[in-house]
Design a protein around this motif. Structure first.
Motif, short mmCIF file in Angstrom:
data_model
loop_
_atom_site.label_atom_id
_atom_site.label_comp_id
_atom_site.label_asym_id
_atom_site.label_seq_id
_atom_site.Cartn_x
_atom_site.Cartn_y
_atom_site.Cartn_z
N HIS A 209 0.82 -1.22 0.00
CA HIS A 209 0.00 0.00 0.00
C HIS A 209 0.85 1.26 0.00
CE1 HIS A 209 -3.80 -2.13 0.44
NE2 HIS A 209 -3.19 -2.93 1.30
N ILE A 217 0.65 -2.44 -5.19
CA ILE A 217 -0.03 -3.70 -5.49
C ILE A 217 -1.45 -3.64 -4.91
CG2 ILE A 217 0.01 -6.17 -5.06
CD1 ILE A 217 3.10 -5.84 -4.77
N LEU A 221 -5.38 3.83 -0.11
CA LEU A 221 -6.15 3.86 1.14
C LEU A 221 -6.46 5.28 1.57
CD1 LEU A 221 -4.22 1.11 3.18
CD2 LEU A 221 -6.31 0.83 1.86
N HIS A 228 -14.09 -2.76 -0.55
CA HIS A 228 -14.75 -3.63 0.43
C HIS A 228 -15.42 -2.83 1.53
CE1 HIS A 228 -12.95 -7.02 -1.59
NE2 HIS A 228 -11.81 -6.34 -1.60
N THR A 238 -11.85 -6.05 6.51
CA THR A 238 -10.96 -6.39 5.39
C THR A 238 -9.57 -6.75 5.90
OG1 THR A 238 -12.12 -4.65 4.18
CG2 THR A 238 -10.22 -5.65 3.10
N ILE A 239 -9.10 -5.95 6.87
CA ILE A 239 -7.76 -6.22 7.40
C ILE A 239 -7.74 -7.59 8.08
CG2 ILE A 239 -6.02 -5.49 9.07
CD1 ILE A 239 -6.98 -2.60 8.54
N VAL A 243 -8.39 -10.47 1.60
CA VAL A 243 -9.07 -10.87 0.36
C VAL A 243 -8.10 -11.84 -0.30
CG1 VAL A 243 -10.29 -10.03 -1.68
CG2 VAL A 243 -9.85 -8.46 0.21
N LYS A 246 -7.23 -12.09 -3.94
CA LYS A 246 -6.77 -10.87 -4.62
C LYS A 246 -5.41 -10.41 -4.08
CE LYS A 246 -10.37 -10.15 -7.28
NZ LYS A 246 -11.48 -9.34 -6.81
N ILE A 249 -3.65 -10.11 2.48
CA ILE A 249 -3.49 -11.14 3.50
C ILE A 249 -4.56 -11.01 4.58
CG2 ILE A 249 -1.88 -11.92 5.30
CD1 ILE A 249 0.31 -10.61 3.37
N LEU A 255 -1.78 -10.63 13.23
CA LEU A 255 -1.75 -9.51 14.19
C LEU A 255 -2.80 -9.73 15.28
CD1 LEU A 255 -1.57 -6.58 11.61
CD2 LEU A 255 0.32 -7.51 12.94
N ILE A 267 -5.15 4.07 9.57
CA ILE A 267 -5.56 4.21 8.17
C ILE A 267 -6.61 5.31 8.01
CG2 ILE A 267 -6.83 3.03 6.32
CD1 ILE A 267 -5.23 0.59 6.89
C1 HEC Z 1 0.92 -8.56 -0.29
C2 HEC Z 1 0.34 -7.27 -0.53
C3 HEC Z 1 -0.48 -6.64 0.56
C4 HEC Z 1 -0.10 -6.38 1.84
C5 HEC Z 1 1.23 -6.69 2.51
C6 HEC Z 1 -1.20 -5.69 2.45
N1 HEC Z 1 -2.22 -5.56 1.56
FE1 HEC Z 1 -3.99 -4.62 1.90
N2 HEC Z 1 -4.60 -5.12 0.03
C7 HEC Z 1 -3.84 -5.76 -0.91
C8 HEC Z 1 -4.64 -5.93 -2.12
C9 HEC Z 1 -4.15 -6.58 -3.40
C10 HEC Z 1 -5.89 -5.38 -1.84
C11 HEC Z 1 -7.08 -5.31 -2.77
C12 HEC Z 1 -7.92 -6.56 -2.66
C13 HEC Z 1 -9.00 -6.60 -3.73
O1 HEC Z 1 -8.65 -6.25 -4.87
O2 HEC Z 1 -10.10 -6.98 -3.38
C14 HEC Z 1 -5.83 -4.87 -0.48
C15 HEC Z 1 -6.88 -4.24 0.15
C16 HEC Z 1 -6.80 -3.65 1.39
C17 HEC Z 1 -7.85 -2.90 2.00
C18 HEC Z 1 -9.21 -2.65 1.42
C19 HEC Z 1 -9.16 -1.51 0.43
C20 HEC Z 1 -10.48 -1.30 -0.23
O3 HEC Z 1 -10.47 -0.57 -1.23
O4 HEC Z 1 -11.49 -1.80 0.25
C21 HEC Z 1 -7.40 -2.46 3.20
C22 HEC Z 1 -8.15 -1.61 4.21
C23 HEC Z 1 -6.05 -2.96 3.36
N3 HEC Z 1 -5.71 -3.68 2.22
C24 HEC Z 1 -5.27 -2.76 4.45
C25 HEC Z 1 -4.04 -3.36 4.64
C26 HEC Z 1 -3.32 -3.28 5.86
C27 HEC Z 1 -3.72 -2.54 7.10
C28 HEC Z 1 -2.19 -4.00 5.68
C29 HEC Z 1 -1.07 -4.26 6.67
C30 HEC Z 1 -1.44 -4.81 7.95
C31 HEC Z 1 -2.20 -4.51 4.33
N4 HEC Z 1 -3.35 -4.11 3.73
C32 HEC Z 1 -1.18 -5.26 3.76
C33 HEC Z 1 -2.53 -6.18 -0.78
C34 HEC Z 1 -1.81 -6.12 0.40
#
Ligand code: HEC
Length: 302
Positions: A209, A217, A221, A228, A238-239, A243, A246, A249, A255, A267
């Motif tokens: 992010h 990737i 945010l 979602h 979501t956290i 997903v 996609k 994780i 956590l 966030i």
């Molecule tokens: C390996 C890559 C990766 C990591 C590391 C990651 N994310 Fe994500 N995250 C994604 C992807 C890809 C999506 C989009 C999923 C989809 O397309 O539905 C996403 C989606 C999200 C969303 C939802 C966004 C939306 O538009 O609804 C949130 C909130 C989020 N991540 C928070 C986090 C947080 C907090 C962390 C760390 C604790 C984290 N992510 C770590 C890849 C990652």
């Protein structure tokens, strides 16, 4: 020459330790080592350096001794007298610790009773023992004063009570943390929580992010568009559940609830920050309910 090689090897190991110490200080930025961990690394490095310096000092001393001895031998030969070796530092130190009369002069301290060949010597008390005895007297006085007179240090039962109270309060905070979930999470602007959330974010989320939440990737945010859901409950959900297909994780396995709580609040603070290189909005527009109702109220007033 052989010893020289050996010591060059030692120097090599020392340099290697210095270099690894260097990379670990670089790591502290990449992997976010805590202050405590960095301190531990620095202390162990200092210890290693101290040990190396001591080894070198002892080595130089031993060279010096050999040189002095050879010089004495040469001079004794020149004068034609037998060479008497000076006692070494260690044997002098040992003699001063025990203060024992040498075996050759035993008869000077022998007492006059003799039981079937068992004789008694009237040696002084060994100084090491006497000093330990005095030290234990001093310790006993200090101990008595600290624990029983001034009461400045806790006795066993008090220590037990303190430990129990601490465990109780730990349990309470742990319970409070683990009862957080998507149904009861609320935003907080408590700096301690946001700071903890920032640390969680920097350790786990930046890879996908990006540092400012601008998205890479993973989606952006900082905007008002969410794949979602944009409510704090949705974001937490979501956290927690991720997903997986996609690439997001499910952080609930990694956590603790309180960490997810902190990062969720963090966030929320990224919203509307408009970072550079922001990823295009994805998903649906989400407006805070409170903002919605405020606007509708002001519209109604107009
Ligand atoms: C390996 C890559 C990766 C990591 C590391 C990651 N994310 Fe994500 N995250 C994604 C992807 C890809 C999506 C989009 C999923 C989809 O397309 O539905 C996403 C989606 C999200 C969303 C939802 C966004 C939306 O538009 O609804 C949130 C909130 C989020 N991540 C928070 C986090 C947080 C907090 C962390 C760390 C604790 C984290 N992510 C770590 C890849 C990652």
């Amino acid at each position: 020459m052989n010893t020289f090689k050996k010591y060059m090897k030692g120097l090599g190991i020392f340099l290697m330790l210095l270099i690894t110490g260097h990379t670990s200080s670089a790591q502290s930025e990449t992997f976010n080592l805590s202050g405590e961990e960095t301190t531990m690394i620095v202390i162990s490095l200092v210890l290693v350096v101290m040990i190396v310096v001591l080894i070198v000092a002892f080595y130089l001393l031993s060279i010096l001794r050999v040189m002095v001895r050879e010089d004495g031998l040469r001079r004794a030969k020149e004068k034609g007298v037998p060479f008497v070796e000076e006692p070494g530092m260690w044997s002098k130190f040992y003699a001063s610790l025990t203060d024992a009369v040498p075996i050759e002069q035993e008869s000077t301290v022998e007492l006059d009773h003799n039981y079937d060949g068992i004789r008694e010597l009237d040696n002084h008390l060994p100084p090491w023992w006497t000093y330990m005895f005095y030290a234990s007297i001093v310790f006993a006085v200090v101990y008595m004063f600290m624990y029983h007179i001034s009461g400045s240090l806790p006795l066993q039962t008090e220590e037990y009570e303190i430990a129990m109270a601490k465990a109780q309060s730990n349990m309470k905070t742990a319970e409070a943390g683990s009862s957080i979930d998507e149904s009861n999470i609320v935003f907080t602007d408590d700096p301690a929580v946001l700071n903890s959330g920032k640390i969680v974010y920097e350790r786990n989320c930046i890879a996908c992010h990006k540092a400012g939440g601008e998205g890479g990737i993973g989606p952006n945010l900082t905007d008002d568009y969410w794949l979602h859901g944009g409510s704090i409950q949705d974001v937490y959900n979501t956290i927690k559940n991720g997903v997986p297909d996609k690439g997001m994780i499910a952080w609930g396995d990694v956590l603790s609830p309180s960490k997810m709580n902190d990062v969720t609040s963090y966030i929320q603070t990224l919203r509307g920050t408009n970072p550079d290189n922001a990823k295009a909005p994805q998903g649906e527009l989400y407006k805070e309910e409170s903002i919605d109702s405020e606007t509708s109220e002001s519209e109604a007033a107009e």
